[in-house]
Design a protein around this motif. Sequence first.
Motif, PDB file in Angstrom:
ATOM      1  N   MET A   1      -4.791 -10.039  -7.237  1.00 30.94           N
ATOM      2  CA  MET A   1      -4.014  -8.930  -6.655  1.00 30.94           C
ATOM      3  C   MET A   1      -2.530  -9.137  -6.945  1.00 30.94           C
ATOM      4  O   MET A   1      -2.020 -10.234  -6.802  1.00 30.94           O
ATOM      5  N   SER A   2      -1.829  -8.065  -7.369  1.00 24.53           N
ATOM      6  CA  SER A   2      -0.386  -8.178  -7.562  1.00 24.53           C
ATOM      7  C   SER A   2       0.323  -7.277  -6.550  1.00 24.53           C
ATOM      8  O   SER A   2      -0.125  -6.168  -6.272  1.00 24.53           O
ATOM      9  N   THR A   3       1.414  -7.791  -5.988  1.00 25.73           N
ATOM     10  CA  THR A   3       2.110  -7.053  -4.935  1.00 25.73           C
ATOM     11  C   THR A   3       3.530  -6.719  -5.367  1.00 25.73           C
ATOM     12  O   THR A   3       4.158  -7.465  -6.125  1.00 25.73           O
ATOM     13  N   LEU A   4       3.997  -5.583  -4.881  1.00 21.95           N
ATOM     14  CA  LEU A   4       5.347  -5.102  -5.200  1.00 21.95           C
ATOM     15  C   LEU A   4       6.016  -4.693  -3.897  1.00 21.95           C
ATOM     16  O   LEU A   4       5.451  -3.915  -3.124  1.00 21.95           O
ATOM     17  N   LEU A   5       7.208  -5.225  -3.653  1.00 20.89           N
ATOM     18  CA  LEU A   5       7.950  -4.874  -2.438  1.00 20.89           C
ATOM     19  C   LEU A   5       9.223  -4.134  -2.821  1.00 20.89           C
ATOM     20  O   LEU A   5      10.021  -4.627  -3.624  1.00 20.89           O
ATOM     21  N   ILE A  22      13.103   7.638   5.957  1.00 23.38           N
ATOM     22  CA  ILE A  22      13.285   6.342   6.613  1.00 23.38           C
ATOM     23  C   ILE A  22      14.563   5.678   6.123  1.00 23.38           C
ATOM     24  O   ILE A  22      14.703   5.380   4.929  1.00 23.38           O
ATOM     25  N   ALA A  23      15.515   5.460   7.053  1.00 21.23           N
ATOM     26  CA  ALA A  23      16.745   4.746   6.703  1.00 21.23           C
ATOM     27  C   ALA A  23      16.424   3.269   6.508  1.00 21.23           C
ATOM     28  O   ALA A  23      15.543   2.725   7.185  1.00 21.23           O
ATOM     29  N   ALA A  24      17.128   2.616   5.578  1.00 23.64           N
ATOM     30  CA  ALA A  24      16.863   1.199   5.246  1.00 23.64           C
ATOM     31  C   ALA A  24      15.373   0.988   5.024  1.00 23.64           C
ATOM     32  O   ALA A  24      14.777   0.031   5.487  1.00 23.64           O
ATOM     33  N   GLY A  25      14.769   1.919   4.293  1.00 19.14           N
ATOM     34  CA  GLY A  25      13.313   1.939   4.146  1.00 19.14           C
ATOM     35  C   GLY A  25      12.803   1.129   2.972  1.00 19.14           C
ATOM     36  O   GLY A  25      13.557   0.657   2.119  1.00 19.14           O
ATOM     37  N   GLY A  26      11.499   0.996   2.962  1.00 19.44           N
ATOM     38  CA  GLY A  26      10.864   0.283   1.866  1.00 19.44           C
ATOM     39  C   GLY A  26       9.374   0.520   1.875  1.00 19.44           C
ATOM     40  O   GLY A  26       8.844   1.258   2.721  1.00 19.44           O
ATOM     41  N   LEU A  27       8.715  -0.088   0.923  1.00 21.25           N
ATOM     42  CA  LEU A  27       7.253   0.011   0.869  1.00 21.25           C
ATOM     43  C   LEU A  27       6.687  -1.238   0.207  1.00 21.25           C
ATOM     44  O   LEU A  27       7.379  -1.950  -0.529  1.00 21.25           O
ATOM     45  N   LEU A  28       5.411  -1.466   0.495  1.00 18.68           N
ATOM     46  CA  LEU A  28       4.680  -2.554  -0.145  1.00 18.68           C
ATOM     47  C   LEU A  28       3.511  -1.927  -0.892  1.00 18.68           C
ATOM     48  O   LEU A  28       2.823  -1.043  -0.358  1.00 18.68           O
ATOM     49  N   ALA A  29       3.326  -2.359  -2.139  1.00 19.00           N
ATOM     50  CA  ALA A  29       2.194  -1.852  -2.927  1.00 19.00           C
ATOM     51  C   ALA A  29       1.348  -3.028  -3.383  1.00 19.00           C
ATOM     52  O   ALA A  29       1.873  -4.104  -3.686  1.00 19.00           O
ATOM     53  N   GLU A  30       0.049  -2.803  -3.428  1.00 20.93           N
ATOM     54  CA  GLU A  30      -0.886  -3.820  -3.925  1.00 20.93           C
ATOM     55  C   GLU A  30      -1.738  -3.183  -5.005  1.00 20.93           C
ATOM     56  O   GLU A  30      -2.379  -2.155  -4.766  1.00 20.93           O
TER      57      GLU A  30
END
Length: 455
Positions: A1-5, A22-30
């Motif tokens: 599995m590869s993850t991206l933040l 979303i202020a100061a937002g982000g996401l995680l992808a797998e």
Amino acid sequence: MSTLLVKNAAVLVTMDAERSEIAAGGLLAEDGFITRVGPSAELPGTADEVVDLADHLVLPGFINTHHHFYQTLTRAVPGAQDSGLFEWLRTLYPIWARMTAEHIEVSTKVALAELARSGCTTAFDHLYLFPNDSRLDDEIVAAGEIGLRLHASRGSMSLGASAGGLPPDSVVESEEAILADTARLIETYDDATPGSMTRVVVAPCSPFSVTPEIMKESAALARAHGSTLHTHLAETMDEEEFCIATYGRRPVELMEDLDWMGDDVWFAHSVFINDAEIGRMAAAGTGVAHCPSSNMRLASGIAPARKYLAAGVPIGIGVDGSASNDGSHLLGEARLALLLARVDAAPNQSGGELLPARTALEMATRGGAAVLRRPDLGSLEVGKAADFIAIDLNRLEYAGARHDPVAAVLLAAPVNVDYSYVGGRPVVVAGDLVTAELGPLIERHNRLAADLLDD
Ligand SMILES: [Zn+2]
């Protein structure tokens, strides 16, 4: 599995059901799909790849719902600059008839490069003529190199001038050949799984270039394979007059006769559609690719985009072919959709409410995903594909507009994006396309374009 933040985005626009920003937002992808979205402080601290997007606006990747990549070879052709659709087509058909497989390959890369840099992560292309050795396969392979998701169409023209159609006989094909090749392409390339990079669409060109028989056969073929259907419809008054004179039917009525209404169908342009027809399209779930530049460039008219939105007709943005735009800048096109809807709201036009900037952004993201039937795309939510773009807000164009950077992206001059990821893989990094070298590509494209016009 590869993850991206992805972290620290000034604003992350989700386009979820609540349209959360979303202020100061982000996401995680797998492995290419989003598993977390939220304020960066609530996300994991690390991943295989970390992208810090402080001072950037992050948006879902834009979706292009109508294009003709090959037309990048015939931008600004002198004889086709100042005419409406039918004359423009008559001028360009003989030039397009000289194309080969190499033209298809190179123009696909050029169009997708421009789309990628302007924020597009998924593109539909309407290829409907296959002269000499050209094949749709060449486009699909080329798109794979650039790294955007492609909805490629096996388009067609079967009604030549000698049979009462608009195109010269030299660019039309037999119906048997069209249907056999369409089935072959679907069986070879069409991938219907979530996160698919390639879908094959069945797309006869227009009411004035194909027969009613091939429209019906195409609909049956697409439905037997679970593919979608697309054609140009109600683009100009000339087309409406052609349909009434030839078939005694308005364009939408003709589509209803030919089994071409349904939630697996979308039309390009749809300028000349009346209120009753909009209601029937909404009831059927039939979508629209709204192409403002082309409609202005060819003086076709103003598509009733606000009426489609109000009625619940799925509507997305399309740059249309690069001979009637003459660009593939998707953010620029979304901005023109916003502005053209406001022209339409003028007191001497239709009047009514002004289209908000965020609604134009919605057409370019969620709307496009709905039109292409891609529930896995169009928003940044858990379970969706990790297709996102980022724009650096510290730029001249947004100076003085930081109180609302989301609206500024549409209201200020259109820019190229700084980052683009498709399925968690980088396509644009720090403003540069990383999947192809642009210099040699542009040089080769210009040489091929010159040859086409010289012949
Ligand atoms: Zn078109």
